[in-house]
Design a protein around this motif. Sequence first.
Motif, PDB file in Angstrom:
ATOM      1  N   ILE A 199      27.905 -18.393  18.011  1.00 28.87           N
ATOM      2  CA  ILE A 199      28.757 -18.824  16.304  1.00 28.87           C
ATOM      3  C   ILE A 199      27.775 -19.912  15.494  1.00 28.87           C
ATOM      4  N   VAL A 200      27.512 -20.554  15.800  1.00 26.59           N
ATOM      5  CA  VAL A 200      26.245 -21.148  14.893  1.00 26.59           C
ATOM      6  C   VAL A 200      25.077 -20.549  14.469  1.00 26.59           C
ATOM      7  N   GLN A 201      24.312 -20.006  15.489  1.00 24.09           N
ATOM      8  CA  GLN A 201      23.227 -19.540  15.340  1.00 24.09           C
ATOM      9  C   GLN A 201      23.968 -17.898  14.705  1.00 24.09           C
ATOM     10  N   ASN A 202      25.084 -17.600  14.563  1.00 20.19           N
ATOM     11  CA  ASN A 202      24.939 -16.549  13.955  1.00 20.19           C
ATOM     12  C   ASN A 202      24.941 -16.512  11.855  1.00 20.19           C
ATOM     13  N   ALA A 203      25.594 -17.161  12.198  1.00 18.39           N
ATOM     14  CA  ALA A 203      26.323 -18.417  10.827  1.00 18.39           C
ATOM     15  C   ALA A 203      24.346 -18.324  10.431  1.00 18.39           C
ATOM     16  N   LEU A 204      23.359 -18.524  11.606  1.00 20.23           N
ATOM     17  CA  LEU A 204      22.125 -19.177  10.405  1.00 20.23           C
ATOM     18  C   LEU A 204      20.704 -18.039  10.655  1.00 20.23           C
ATOM     19  N   PHE A 205      21.372 -17.353  11.442  1.00 20.27           N
ATOM     20  CA  PHE A 205      21.295 -15.662  10.688  1.00 20.27           C
ATOM     21  C   PHE A 205      21.682 -15.574   9.915  1.00 20.27           C
TER      22      PHE A 205
END
Length: 656
Positions: A632-638
């Motif tokens: 969830i956090v990484q998709n937002a970072l992407f």
Amino acid sequence: MNINYQNLPIFTLFIIGALLSSLLLDRWWRDRIYNLNGKTVLITGGSRGLGLVMARQLIQAGARLAICARDPEELERSRIELEQRGGEVLAVPCDVTDKTQVEQMVQQVRDRFGAIDILINNAGVDFVGPMDLMTVEDYDDAMKLHFWAPLYASYAVLPQMRERHQGRIVNISSIGGKVVFPHMLPYCASKFALTGLSEGMRAELAQEGISVTTVCPGLIRTGAPENVIFKGQHRKEYAWFSISDSLPLLSMSAEVVAYKTIAALKRGDAEIILSLPAQIATRFHGLFPGLNTNLLTWVNWLLPAASGGIGTERALGKDSHSFLSPSWLTYLSNRAARRNNTITRNEENGDRADRQIVQPTPQTTTEQPKIQLIQPSQASPEIQACFNDIQDTLGIPWTPANWRAYAMYPSVMQLFWQRLKPAMQTEAFLEDAIAISEHVYRDINDWYQPGYQIEVEQAQQHHIRQELNAFIFGNPQLLIQQIALSKTLAGEIVGQDGSIDSRHGPNAYRHHQIQLIDEQSAQEISPEMPQVYQDIKQTLGVPIVNSDYQALARWPAFFLAAWSDIKVWRERPEYQLLVQDVVQKAEEAASRLSPAVWVGEREVEDILDNPDNFEQIQQMVQMFKDILPELIVQNALFHFGLRRVQSVKGIGSSQL
């Protein structure tokens, strides 16, 4: 003889003040007269936890250091870190319960540094569980590590210390070596033995110029619960132990314990009891031993019963996680585990070690247990229908990896979905999932600054953003599902029966199919992609590459740079705190599920062809529960990283 009684109080205060001042002056003098610079220190169990923290502080004081432990890889990580701090370090793999290995290890230290000035017997492990489930082997292993190992090491260093009429030995015992606690009998019995040994050694060796210090700390935040041995209802035992170990008022930080231990070593103190609760417990037991024992019987009634669970089998703490722990209640201990080499990143994110003896066998590769994913096109008609129903209900355009894993057990998967679907169809469930996404975006906006600049066509940007939107929309829903499954498999009923508002509105992403790039096809996309897939699995500690990454792999120019950037950001405190926060909010959302969700362990086992597969299902549920917050956090970072992407035509990317 005339006595002026009016001056007696003043005279008494003067005498007391003079005594206190002399004691403080003596303490101050002894603390400074012993210089650690250039001293050779041997620490058993020095590769992690308290041993590693003491090693850091001793290196800073100028000592030459030898550390030993069973795990060569763990030792190597610690050696590299300590040498980077400017220290001179020798790391020797050694099983300290083997007298011959201890003698050989001590000789290696002498060959490298000369005489050993200080020995710190620190190696240890906890055994937690009811007395009825503890075997003679458990007591034997505890005694080997906590009594015989310090004795072997002490006898190995004593001849040269006696020749030089100087030397210091520190034995790290425990409050459990002063007061017995229920469900810790092998640990406490062996620590009582070490305390007695240490006190006796001090009495006999003082005349030869050798000082022996006994250290009895209470709970220490080192991250040790991950490597504690649990029995019986191991998940419940792990929960109470790990939460107690992390609470600030009950436990001390490893850094403070190390500092006070080294100070006691320099002063040559006979004994030091660390933490206020430990001091209170020791004094109360000394004054009222009978009453204290009676009170502990009440404590024992609150602890898990001997029946149920894994019985006399051993499970490490890292194999005993539940919805209660790790959680925000264990945040301080979890942070200490990452800092102090107690767990690797793989172990933190779900790469579980086998249940076995005191310390897990070191992993020399990044192999994880295989998890078979069922391809939708190859599934039976009933499972294909279930996949489609999951996608339609959640409004997502891909079949999630967790459900493709559960499809290995079709009847169980259909039971899961049957129980979960009514809750997933509610408006409140969707609102909670959207709230998690909004929270992540708001927090990331405050601290994330992408470190890469690449060129991607504007049309590709549009497609990347479209697919990220789908995962950002779907993954919070999947996380809440996983937490609900994790709780229910542990025997908890999630949510409450009651009136519900049916979920409404179009499924925004269902119409758009997402193409996933599996590991076999990754090489065709980019020569670097297979290695990145391996790096993802190793970094996240999972045996599969999740759908999120398989989708983004179609744009390697963006994906490779973004993954490299995010891998660095994963180590930042902001990232870790946000992941913890996501889990907490998903836990709260799961507790609000309506109607009630219940999937009993017995019910699942009854429909399995092989009941032993229940453990495999639990491990899969836990793995996806662990990794989804990061996704969830990484998709937002992407998604935020797309703001830095440049169009090949010179047209800037659109604002999110």
